[in-house]
Design an enzyme around this catalytic site. Structure first.
Site, mmCIF file in Angstrom:
data_model
loop_
_atom_site.group_PDB
_atom_site.id
_atom_site.type_symbol
_atom_site.label_atom_id
_atom_site.label_comp_id
_atom_site.label_asym_id
_atom_site.label_seq_id
_atom_site.Cartn_x
_atom_site.Cartn_y
_atom_site.Cartn_z
ATOM 1 N N HIS A 44 0.534 -0.663 -88.587
ATOM 2 C CA HIS A 44 1.294 -1.559 -87.699
ATOM 3 C C HIS A 44 1.503 -2.880 -88.425
ATOM 4 O O HIS A 44 0.537 -3.590 -88.715
ATOM 5 C CB HIS A 44 0.505 -1.776 -86.397
ATOM 6 C CG HIS A 44 1.320 -2.342 -85.281
ATOM 7 N ND1 HIS A 44 1.806 -3.622 -85.299
ATOM 8 C CD2 HIS A 44 1.700 -1.797 -84.088
ATOM 9 C CE1 HIS A 44 2.464 -3.864 -84.162
ATOM 10 N NE2 HIS A 44 2.412 -2.767 -83.417
ATOM 11 N N GLU A 65 38.275 -7.066 -104.893
ATOM 12 C CA GLU A 65 37.845 -5.685 -104.677
ATOM 13 C C GLU A 65 36.397 -5.612 -104.208
ATOM 14 O O GLU A 65 36.039 -4.740 -103.414
ATOM 15 C CB GLU A 65 38.048 -4.881 -105.965
ATOM 16 C CG GLU A 65 39.515 -4.595 -106.250
ATOM 17 C CD GLU A 65 39.751 -3.931 -107.585
ATOM 18 O OE1 GLU A 65 40.767 -3.228 -107.711
ATOM 19 O OE2 GLU A 65 38.929 -4.113 -108.508
ATOM 20 N N SER A 79 36.426 -2.253 -120.001
ATOM 21 C CA SER A 79 35.573 -1.994 -121.158
ATOM 22 C C SER A 79 36.360 -1.375 -122.310
ATOM 23 O O SER A 79 35.874 -1.336 -123.440
ATOM 24 C CB SER A 79 34.425 -1.067 -120.759
ATOM 25 O OG SER A 79 34.929 0.195 -120.342
ATOM 26 N N THR A 113 56.869 -6.277 -94.203
ATOM 27 C CA THR A 113 56.348 -5.421 -93.142
ATOM 28 C C THR A 113 56.489 -3.970 -93.609
ATOM 29 O O THR A 113 57.489 -3.619 -94.240
ATOM 30 C CB THR A 113 57.106 -5.619 -91.812
ATOM 31 O OG1 THR A 113 58.493 -5.301 -92.005
ATOM 32 C CG2 THR A 113 56.999 -7.059 -91.316
ATOM 33 N N HIS A 114 55.484 -3.161 -93.332
ATOM 34 C CA HIS A 114 55.434 -1.776 -93.827
ATOM 35 C C HIS A 114 55.477 -1.731 -95.356
ATOM 36 O O HIS A 114 55.893 -0.728 -95.941
ATOM 37 C CB HIS A 114 56.590 -0.936 -93.253
ATOM 38 C CG HIS A 114 56.662 -0.932 -91.758
ATOM 39 N ND1 HIS A 114 55.908 -0.094 -90.969
ATOM 40 C CD2 HIS A 114 57.397 -1.699 -90.905
ATOM 41 C CE1 HIS A 114 56.175 -0.321 -89.697
ATOM 42 N NE2 HIS A 114 57.069 -1.300 -89.631
ATOM 43 N N ARG A 161 21.587 -8.697 -106.680
ATOM 44 C CA ARG A 161 23.012 -8.815 -106.977
ATOM 45 C C ARG A 161 23.804 -9.562 -105.913
ATOM 46 O O ARG A 161 24.687 -10.365 -106.237
ATOM 47 C CB ARG A 161 23.607 -7.417 -107.175
ATOM 48 C CG ARG A 161 25.013 -7.426 -107.766
ATOM 49 C CD ARG A 161 25.522 -6.014 -108.008
ATOM 50 N NE ARG A 161 26.805 -6.016 -108.696
ATOM 51 C CZ ARG A 161 26.967 -5.917 -109.995
ATOM 52 N NH1 ARG A 161 25.893 -5.803 -110.778
ATOM 53 N NH2 ARG A 161 28.160 -5.932 -110.535
ATOM 54 N N LYS A 221 43.548 -5.957 -119.690
ATOM 55 C CA LYS A 221 43.440 -5.865 -118.227
ATOM 56 C C LYS A 221 42.919 -7.142 -117.582
ATOM 57 O O LYS A 221 41.984 -7.775 -118.058
ATOM 58 C CB LYS A 221 42.523 -4.707 -117.837
ATOM 59 C CG LYS A 221 43.062 -3.322 -118.083
ATOM 60 C CD LYS A 221 44.232 -2.984 -117.175
ATOM 61 C CE LYS A 221 43.822 -2.828 -115.730
ATOM 62 N NZ LYS A 221 42.846 -1.760 -115.495
#
Length: 456
Positions: free
Chosen positions: A74, A283, A271, A146-147, A9, A276
């Protein structure tokens, strides 16, 4: 049976080839043959003997080596015995005077060299792409956060240029680590070269020349593991930088923001939910970064070995090294895919910058009031009050400022509009973008020069 996702993969074929079982054995046999060439120069073997061994090594039989390892317990010795037996009388001096980790660690140096060439090539392509995007979007204004909150206006090109600089530092870091990492180790059982007598230094020199390596100045039975820990740490830092960019895309792809998104094409987002569009590439980058960061601790644990060596590094490095390189390889390819398919929504950036109705320009108002003579802390207090009033009333900062008697004493209406226009508050962004790109271009020039010198 394939169990590890790296088998099918993640990672490119060229990187997988380096760390495959056959690939590792081929690198190790390359080191064994380099030793034979050194012994030939000292009169121990003939060129005909080496020709036989080289011919045998062209057709590696993993099943036969595995059977020998089951018997001998070995892995390196199994390879040596297989190679020697297949080579007949010509294999008499295979592995002469060497210890297993002369072969293993010198082979690692060769593997690292080839693997890092792949990583650096892909990283350069990413940096080239980001540099182009920095210039392309140098005037595309958006909100700086910021934040997680709206802060001041920036440009998309400025955002990209920050990644140019940060990833350039990873390129720089990896190239610096190479000086300590890509070195051969050829010094015998505890590092004293005792098995070769007074020929030890000559054999080391000839082996290194044959392989295009320099040796460690001194070692125990193994090469010092600080270099291994350093490169895994470097790769983890690079992975975290890629993770930071991926996180940027994931956040800015949210429907309520929608300033950037992955170009999903016909990819299925869910699925069960046909509508979507998920940031799955970003990700994946973030998910793999978690794994590679976790590998750092294991390699740091391999630095302290008992005395001149123990075997605790061996089993873990079979996992850590291959996994770290294949994972970062997958992440780099994913980053390239992400960049090449990235969709930019300038209209949403413009819309989002207006969400606070100009509150992001409160600093500009404060700075200009101070320049007009108002004490800075008083200017801060007044700008904050106007911002809070505007927010509470659902009005813009411009509307509040235009009606404020104190503000009108300092500025005309046109001056207030200019002061509160985000397009006029981008500072030195264009200069800073160019400076970041120049930093990268200097590194790239040095890198290309080194490659040319190596090839020549």
């Amino acid at each position: 049976m394939n169990i590890c996702p790296l088998d099918w993969r993640y990672g490119s074929d060229e990187m997988r080839k380096i760390f495959s079982r056959e690939g590792i054995i081929r690198y190790r046999i390359q080191v064994e043959i380099a030793l034979l060439y050194a012994l030939k120069d000292l009169g121990y073997v003939s060129q005909e003997d080496i020709n036989v061994v080289e011919k045998v090594s062209e057709n590696i039989d993993l099943s036969e080596i595995d059977k020998l390892e089951e018997k001998l317990g070995h892995d390196v010795m199994a390879m040596v015995v297989w190679l020697a037996e297949k080579s007949g009388e010509s294999g008499r001096f295979i592995h002469f005077g060497a210890t297993s980790y002369d072969i293993v660690d010198t082979a690692y140096a060769l593997m690292f060299r080839d693997a890092l060439n792949i990583i650096e090539r892909k990283l350069l392509e990413i940096l080239d792409t980001l540099s182009q995007m920095s210039i392309k979007y140098k005037d595309t204004i958006m909100i700086g956060r910021t934040h997680g909150q709206h802060a001041l206006p920036i440009t998309l090109g400025f955002k990209f240029a920050n990644y140019v600089y940060e990833l350039s530092r990873s390129l720089e870091r990896i190239k610096d680590t190479e000086r300590r990492l890509i070195k051969g180790k050829f010094a015998g059982a505890v590092g004293t070269m005792a098995a070769w007598g007074d020929k030890g230094r000559i054999i080391e020199e000839k082996v290194m020349q044959k392989l295009g390596l320099t040796p460690h100045e001194i070692s125990t039975q193994v090469a010092p593991r600080d270099g291994f820990a350093e490169i895994i740490s470097d790769l983890a830092i690079l992975a975290s930088q890629l993770d930071r960019f991926a996180l940027e895309v994931r956040e800015l792809m949210r429907p309520e923001i929608r300033e950037l998104s992955e170009g999903v094409g016909n990819r299925v987002g869910s699925s069960t939910m046909p509508h979507k569009e998920n940031p799955v590439t970003a990700e994946k980058i973030s998910g793999l970064a978690k794994v590679i960061r976790g590998l750092c601790l294991t390699e740091l644990e391999n630095i302290p070995l008992w005395h001149e060596r123990d075997l605790t590094n061996s089993s873990s490095e079979r996992i850590v090294l291959s996994h770290a390189f294949l994972i970062i390889d997958e992440m780099l390819d994913s980053m390239l895919s992400l960049l090449h398919n990235l969709i930019v929504y300038p209209e949403n950036m413009k819309k989002n910058i207006e969400i606070t109705k100009g509150l992001i320009m409160a600093e500009s108002l404060m700075i200009n009031l101070t320049l007009k003579g108002m004490p800075r802390h008083i200017a801060h207090e007044l700008s904050m009050k106007l911002s809070r009033d505007a927010e509470n009333k659902g009005r813009s900062l411009l509307e509040e400022a235009m009606e404020n008697e104190v503000i009108k004493k300092y500025f005309t209406a046109d001056e207030i509009r200019r002061i509160l226009d985000p397009n006029n508050y981008l500072g030195q962004t264009e200069y800073l973008i160019q400076r970041a790109i120049k930093y990268y271009e200097k590194l790239k020039q040095e890198y290309n020069l080194k490659i040319q010198n190596t090839n020549s």
